[in-house]
Design a protein around this motif. Structure first.
Motif, PDB file in Angstrom:
ATOM      1  N   THR A  27       0.856  -1.178   0.000  1.00  0.00           N
ATOM      2  CA  THR A  27       0.000   0.000   0.000  1.00  0.00           C
ATOM      3  C   THR A  27       0.896   1.233   0.000  1.00  0.00           C
ATOM      4  O   THR A  27       1.682   1.429   0.919  1.00  0.00           O
ATOM      5  CB  THR A  27      -0.907   0.031   1.233  1.00  0.00           C
ATOM      6  OG1 THR A  27      -1.736  -1.133   1.199  1.00  0.00           O
ATOM      7  CG2 THR A  27      -1.772   1.276   1.248  1.00  0.00           C
ATOM      8  N   THR A  84      -2.117  -1.047  -3.814  1.00  0.00           N
ATOM      9  CA  THR A  84      -3.111  -0.100  -3.337  1.00  0.00           C
ATOM     10  C   THR A  84      -2.433   1.259  -3.185  1.00  0.00           C
ATOM     11  O   THR A  84      -1.272   1.320  -2.797  1.00  0.00           O
ATOM     12  CB  THR A  84      -3.646  -0.549  -1.956  1.00  0.00           C
ATOM     13  OG1 THR A  84      -4.074  -1.905  -2.060  1.00  0.00           O
ATOM     14  CG2 THR A  84      -4.803   0.313  -1.499  1.00  0.00           C
ATOM     15  N   SER A  89      -8.287   6.615  -2.308  1.00  0.00           N
ATOM     16  CA  SER A  89      -7.573   5.393  -1.980  1.00  0.00           C
ATOM     17  C   SER A  89      -8.251   4.234  -2.678  1.00  0.00           C
ATOM     18  O   SER A  89      -9.454   4.267  -2.937  1.00  0.00           O
ATOM     19  CB  SER A  89      -7.537   5.166  -0.463  1.00  0.00           C
ATOM     20  OG  SER A  89      -8.805   4.798   0.015  1.00  0.00           O
ATOM     21  N   GLY A  90      -7.494   3.229  -3.027  1.00  0.00           N
ATOM     22  CA  GLY A  90      -8.039   2.076  -3.726  1.00  0.00           C
ATOM     23  C   GLY A  90      -6.952   1.393  -4.521  1.00  0.00           C
ATOM     24  O   GLY A  90      -5.773   1.741  -4.400  1.00  0.00           O
ATOM     25  N   PRO A  91      -7.348   0.407  -5.358  1.00  0.00           N
ATOM     26  CA  PRO A  91      -6.369  -0.284  -6.191  1.00  0.00           C
ATOM     27  C   PRO A  91      -5.602   0.723  -7.051  1.00  0.00           C
ATOM     28  O   PRO A  91      -6.171   1.692  -7.540  1.00  0.00           O
ATOM     29  CB  PRO A  91      -7.227  -1.203  -7.056  1.00  0.00           C
ATOM     30  CG  PRO A  91      -8.484  -1.391  -6.267  1.00  0.00           C
ATOM     31  CD  PRO A  91      -8.696  -0.119  -5.526  1.00  0.00           C
ATOM     32  N   THR A  92      -4.306   0.482  -7.207  1.00  0.00           N
ATOM     33  CA  THR A  92      -3.431   1.438  -7.884  1.00  0.00           C
ATOM     34  C   THR A  92      -3.979   1.882  -9.239  1.00  0.00           C
ATOM     35  O   THR A  92      -4.076   3.086  -9.520  1.00  0.00           O
ATOM     36  CB  THR A  92      -2.042   0.804  -8.088  1.00  0.00           C
ATOM     37  OG1 THR A  92      -1.603   0.324  -6.826  1.00  0.00           O
ATOM     38  CG2 THR A  92      -1.045   1.828  -8.606  1.00  0.00           C
ATOM     39  N   SER A 120      -7.223  -7.183  -4.124  1.00  0.00           N
ATOM     40  CA  SER A 120      -6.904  -5.935  -4.796  1.00  0.00           C
ATOM     41  C   SER A 120      -7.093  -6.166  -6.295  1.00  0.00           C
ATOM     42  O   SER A 120      -6.157  -6.308  -7.041  1.00  0.00           O
ATOM     43  CB  SER A 120      -5.484  -5.485  -4.492  1.00  0.00           C
ATOM     44  OG  SER A 120      -4.562  -6.388  -5.037  1.00  0.00           O
TER      45      SER A 120
END
Lengths: 232, 373
Positions: B27, B201, B213-216, B367
């Motif tokens: 992350t 993330t 924020s979240g999956p790349t 993810s």
């Protein structure tokens, strides 16, 4: 080979070594503790403690000796208690000479150790904490090895100072041959006799020899330790 | 394993108020210098006590100011890798690596030999930190943190103090760690190249607040985050598979959006790679262009348009399920009549491989990454 010094003179040399050794050894843990407190903690009365530690450095030694006498003498506040409860008598004993030497040498010891502690990066101690080491373990495994040269320097300095301590010692425990007569007291006593300079010279040479040896040993040890802990 | 963080802290002239979840995998806490990233991981590691907050890792409560729980750093088991490494100068590399072992809970920990091999520090074991290069020090610091058997790893800009060559030396090791060591990793960085290469993330932090924020891939290709990411860095991240190395020096990679052609990629056929397509490298056309030197032309549908600064607009595209970003001028939007739902062609001027390591398996459960089918 012992006949170039009188038995009293030999006893003075031996006593000085014993007094200085014990004065240094006993005050060392306290010195490390006080140095750590002064270097790292903020607490009420810190400046007072700092002043108290340094007092023997700036007071006339005879005043320190007087204060020791009224505190640790037979009828002194602490001296009486020690005598009644533990049977420990300091006044006019070699242990009293060690106390006087320890008190007089304490500021020098604390200064050297405090400087070493202030040179340790607290970030290293923080890193040790994140690796699972509690505060006491951080001190033992990180801080202590890093300040070892400072501790050695402080101890040798204190030992040399204790070897030379005169004013407070003679005030507190007097100048009794074989009991409280240290090397400086013996030199003083010899010089009281007219034409005693020649006899004093032998003792003076011994004092110089011991002081130089202590200095060289400390330099050598401190350099070896510094090399070890510098990460090279 | 999830890390849950909620923090409020007030400095002179600065307010931190963040909340996020870090699932397994890497992350990234991404943001400019001074945005509060390091404060967050210092609070996670227990080096800073926030005014208010709640931090739980792996079900264990590390901090709960409401219930007056505040574990000291040595009981949190957060393996912290500092930017300045902080190796113990009086210990050898081996002793540094084993330092945390003394204090780790009884029971099986990470295999020392394997970590040493993974980080390539076997030849250094007998040496002292003072004789190591910056990159070597950082690898030892990472190994030391892992071998303390932590609940999670926290890396504070581990590459920031290194030059480009040293960064390139460490990144593959970090990728191997991510893929082989089952530890959640909190990674503070302000370098997009590291984030696209490593992170599963992303938590975007701006001026003490979490803005996304979240999956790349999702966070990076969302035009609303373009300002926080830096307009030049806006772009899509997708996973593609090498299908052929062609005779004229190009490699063909397939992704859901269509075929991509790149100068020869140093990875065998079948390898899955992360590729990065910057918004400024994407042109839009309303009809399939002809007589054009660009090789990659992907049909797409406009999903969203977002003005960024001055004359620029970020256009979010759906290309076969993948998200792409294109940066065009307002004037082009008006002239071409670009609106959500419109079918266009995306012309890619450049595609870069974000990640040279083999992505042989889904990096982390939970993810979901577009393209990681």
């Amino acid at each position: 080979m012992t006949d170039w010094l009188t038995p009293d003179e030999w006893r003075a040399v031996a006593l000085s070594l014993r007094v200085s050794f014990w004065a240094t050894l006993v005050s060392l843990p306290l010195g490390v503790f006080v140095a750590y407190a002064l270097a790292r903690w903020t607490f009420w009365g810190k400046q007072l403690l700092n002043g108290l530690v340094h007092l023997p450095l700036i007071l006339p030694p005879v005043v320190t000796g007087y204060l020791l006498l009224v505190t640790f003498g037979r009828r002194g506040v602490v001296g009486q208690t020690l005598d009644e409860w533990f049977g420990i008598v300091l006044a006019f004993r070699w242990t009293g000479a060690a106390l006087a030497a320890g008190v007089m040498a304490f500021p020098l010891m604390v200064r050297a150790i405090r400087l070493a502690i202030e040179a340790v990066d607290p970030k290293l101690e923080q890193a040790a904490g994140t690796l699972g080491a509690s505060k006491p373990w951080v001190f033992v495994t990180v801080t202590l090895p890093l300040i070892l040269p400072g501790i050695i320097a402080g101890a040798i300095l204190a030992f040399a100072k204790a070897m030379g301590e005169f004013g407070a010692t003679i005030t507190f425990v007097s100048n009794i041959p074989g009991q409280t007569q240290t090397l400086p007291s013996a030199i003083y006593a010899v010089l009281q006799v007219p034409g005693g300079e020649g006899n004093a010279a032998r003792l003076v040479w011994i004092a110089i020899l011991i002081a130089m040896t202590a200095l060289l040993v400390s330099e050598w040890v401190a350099r070896a330790v510094a090399r070890r802990i510098s990460g090279q | 394993m999830t890390l849950q963080v909620a923090l409020q802290h007030r400095f002179a002239g600065f307010d931190l108020d963040v909340a996020f979840q870090a699932p397994a995998g890497v992350t990234a806490l991404f943001g400019r210098s001074g945005s509060g990233k390091t404060t967050v991981i210092n609070a996670v590691a227990g080096l800073l006590r926030p005014d208010r907050g709640e931090i739980t890792a792996d079900g264990a409560v590390l901090l709960d100011t409401a219930r007056r729980v505040n574990l000291p750093p040595h009981r949190r088991r957060v393996g912290y890798v500092f930017q300045d490494t902080r190796l113990f100068p009086h210990l050898t590399v081996r002793q540094n690596l084993l330092y945390g072992r003394w204090f780790a809970p009884a029971g099986p920990g990470p295999d020392c030999d394997r970590i040493v091999e993974l980080l390539g520090i076997g030849p250094l074991l007998a040496r002292r930190p003072g004789t190591l290069s910056g990159g070597e020090k950082q690898r030892v610091a990472i190994g030391r943190a892992i071998l303390s058997n932590p609940r999670l790893l926290a890396l504070d800009e581990p590459l920031a103090a290194l030059d480009e060559n040293r960064k390139a030396e460490i990144l593959p090791y970090l990728e191997r760690l991510r893929d082989e060591v089952a530890l959640p990793i909190l990674y503070v960085s302000h370098a997009m190249a590291e984030v696209v290469r490593l992170a599963n993330t992303v938590v975007l932090i701006e001026a003490g607040r979490v803005t996304a924020s979240g999956p790349t891939a999702t966070v990076l290709s969302d035009p609303t985050n373009a300002v926080g990411l830096g307009a030049r860095e806006a772009g899509a991240l997708l996973t593609a598979q090498v299908v052929a190395h062609e005779a004229d020096g190009l490699s063909r990679l397939d992704c859901a959006a269509g075929p991509l052609f790149l100068p020869r990629v140093a990875a065998p056929v079948g390898t899955r790679l992360r590729v990065r397509i910057l918004a400024r490298d994407v042109l839009l056309a309303t009809a399939r262009p002809e007589g054009l030197s660009a090789l990659i032309v992907l049909p797409a549908t406009i999903r969203d348009l977002r003005p960024v600064d001055g004359a620029a607009v970020l256009v979010q595209l759906d290309a076969g399920g993948e998200t792409l970003l294109a940066r065009v001028t307002r004037r082009s939007v008006a002239v071409l009549g670009l609106t959500p739902g419109k079918a266009v062609f995306a012309i890619l001027k450049s595609v870069s491989v974000a990640d040279e390591s083999v992505v042989s398996q889904p990096l982390a459960a939970g993810s979901a990454r577009p393209g990681n089918h």
